[in-house]
Write a protein that holds these residues in place. Structure first.
Motif, PDB file in Angstrom:
ATOM      1  N   VAL A   1       0.877  -1.176   0.000  1.00  0.00           N
ATOM      2  CA  VAL A   1       0.000   0.000   0.000  1.00  0.00           C
ATOM      3  C   VAL A   1       0.911   1.221   0.000  1.00  0.00           C
ATOM      4  O   VAL A   1       2.057   1.152   0.454  1.00  0.00           O
ATOM      5  N   ALA A   2       0.410   2.334  -0.523  1.00  0.00           N
ATOM      6  CA  ALA A   2       1.267   3.518  -0.610  1.00  0.00           C
ATOM      7  C   ALA A   2       0.430   4.778  -0.754  1.00  0.00           C
ATOM      8  O   ALA A   2      -0.701   4.736  -1.259  1.00  0.00           O
ATOM      9  N   TRP A   3       1.009   5.887  -0.283  1.00  0.00           N
ATOM     10  CA  TRP A   3       0.465   7.212  -0.575  1.00  0.00           C
ATOM     11  C   TRP A   3       1.164   7.703  -1.830  1.00  0.00           C
ATOM     12  O   TRP A   3       2.390   7.837  -1.852  1.00  0.00           O
ATOM     13  N   ALA A   4       0.412   7.944  -2.887  1.00  0.00           N
ATOM     14  CA  ALA A   4       0.995   8.388  -4.151  1.00  0.00           C
ATOM     15  C   ALA A   4       0.630   9.853  -4.387  1.00  0.00           C
ATOM     16  O   ALA A   4      -0.503  10.261  -4.113  1.00  0.00           O
ATOM     17  N   PRO A   5       1.567  10.657  -4.880  1.00  0.00           N
ATOM     18  CA  PRO A   5       1.223  12.040  -5.215  1.00  0.00           C
ATOM     19  C   PRO A   5       0.095  12.057  -6.252  1.00  0.00           C
ATOM     20  O   PRO A   5       0.175  11.357  -7.258  1.00  0.00           O
ATOM     21  N   ARG A   6      -0.934  12.822  -5.985  1.00  0.00           N
ATOM     22  CA  ARG A   6      -2.060  12.822  -6.927  1.00  0.00           C
ATOM     23  C   ARG A   6      -1.634  13.291  -8.312  1.00  0.00           C
ATOM     24  O   ARG A   6      -2.211  12.863  -9.321  1.00  0.00           O
ATOM     25  N   SER A   7      -0.593  14.132  -8.381  1.00  0.00           N
ATOM     26  CA  SER A   7      -0.108  14.598  -9.680  1.00  0.00           C
ATOM     27  C   SER A   7       0.580  13.483 -10.463  1.00  0.00           C
ATOM     28  O   SER A   7       0.767  13.590 -11.677  1.00  0.00           O
ATOM     29  N   SER A   8       0.957  12.391  -9.766  1.00  0.00           N
ATOM     30  CA  SER A   8       1.646  11.272 -10.420  1.00  0.00           C
ATOM     31  C   SER A   8       0.773  10.025 -10.475  1.00  0.00           C
ATOM     32  O   SER A   8       1.275   8.927 -10.721  1.00  0.00           O
ATOM     33  N   LEU A   9      -0.526  10.175 -10.266  1.00  0.00           N
ATOM     34  CA  LEU A   9      -1.412   9.011 -10.187  1.00  0.00           C
ATOM     35  C   LEU A   9      -1.338   8.144 -11.436  1.00  0.00           C
ATOM     36  O   LEU A   9      -1.352   6.912 -11.346  1.00  0.00           O
ATOM     37  N   THR A  10      -1.239   8.778 -12.612  1.00  0.00           N
ATOM     38  CA  THR A  10      -1.250   7.994 -13.846  1.00  0.00           C
ATOM     39  C   THR A  10       0.034   7.197 -14.058  1.00  0.00           C
ATOM     40  O   THR A  10       0.107   6.404 -14.991  1.00  0.00           O
TER      41      THR A  10
END
Length: 209
Positions: free
Chosen positions: A183-192
């Motif tokens: 599981v991870a917190w991903a930067p929303r700007s890098s979601l793709t």
């Protein structure tokens, strides 16, 4: 003529069968590599890139009426698939500042990053399930802010309800190692970078913009 919302490896292979083409012939027809067509056969749930989606649209629209009828027969849902559409999942898009919570699932020999989700049993509230499953999978407590929408998922065929939620407490940890790798917190700007843009429900992209 049927309208294909999102092509998958499965429906692309059905079009190939309807056209009665070999892998080489179908690849040449679409203008893609032969290994791309082979990949659809080995991973039927894969979602092709946007430009290949367009090529598949064009190939289908230009096909003869008999080819389109064969394609319709090949993609007609089985009774089991129709029944599956009655199933519902609740999906949580959890935000913590500029980050969004993701889980990396096992399946079909591949790893797939997704949002936390859980099956909704008859009579259960989907928003509550989204919160409970997020905590069960990741240890994160969240609160639903709003429902983003609902659709029949183009790959699984189940009814998917999407909820935007805010992080309240808890570190993200893998609490379901049988189903998830990480599981991870991903930067929303890098979601793709984690989930292909064409696979993301459009209201999610709008909410994260």
């Amino acid at each position: 003529m049927d309208v294909i919302d999102t092509w998958t490896g499965r429906t692309a292979c059905a079009l190939q069968s309807a056209l009665r083409m070999t892998n080489d012939g179908f690849a040449d027809h679409l203008g893609v590599a032969v290994r791309t067509v082979a990949g659809w056969h080995s991973s039927p749930d894969i979602v092709p890139r946007t430009e290949i989606q367009s090529a598949l649209d064009t190939a289908y629209e230009r096909a003869s009426a008999s080819v389109q009828r064969r394609f319709s027969l090949l993609t007609r849902p089985s009774p089991a698939a129709i029944e599956a559409q009655a199933l519902r999942v609740a999906i949580a898009v959890v935000l913590r500042g500029d980050d969004v919570l993701l889980v990396c699932r096992r399946g079909d020999g591949e790893l797939h990053w997704q949002f936390p989700a859980g099956m909704v049993k008859p009579g259960a509230d989907p928003a509550t399930v989204a919160v409970q499953e997020t905590h069960g999978e990741t240890g994160v407590h969240c609160r639903v802010r709003e429902q983003l929408g609902e659709r029949v998922h183009p790959v699984t065929g189940v009814v998917a309800s999407y909820y935007l939620a805010d992080h309240l407490a808890g570190d993200a940890t893998n609490r379901d190692p049988l189903e998830n790798v990480d599981v991870a917190w991903a930067p929303r700007s890098s979601l793709t970078r984690f989930i292909p843009e064409q696979s993301i429900y459009p209201p999610i992209l709008e909410a994260l913009a």
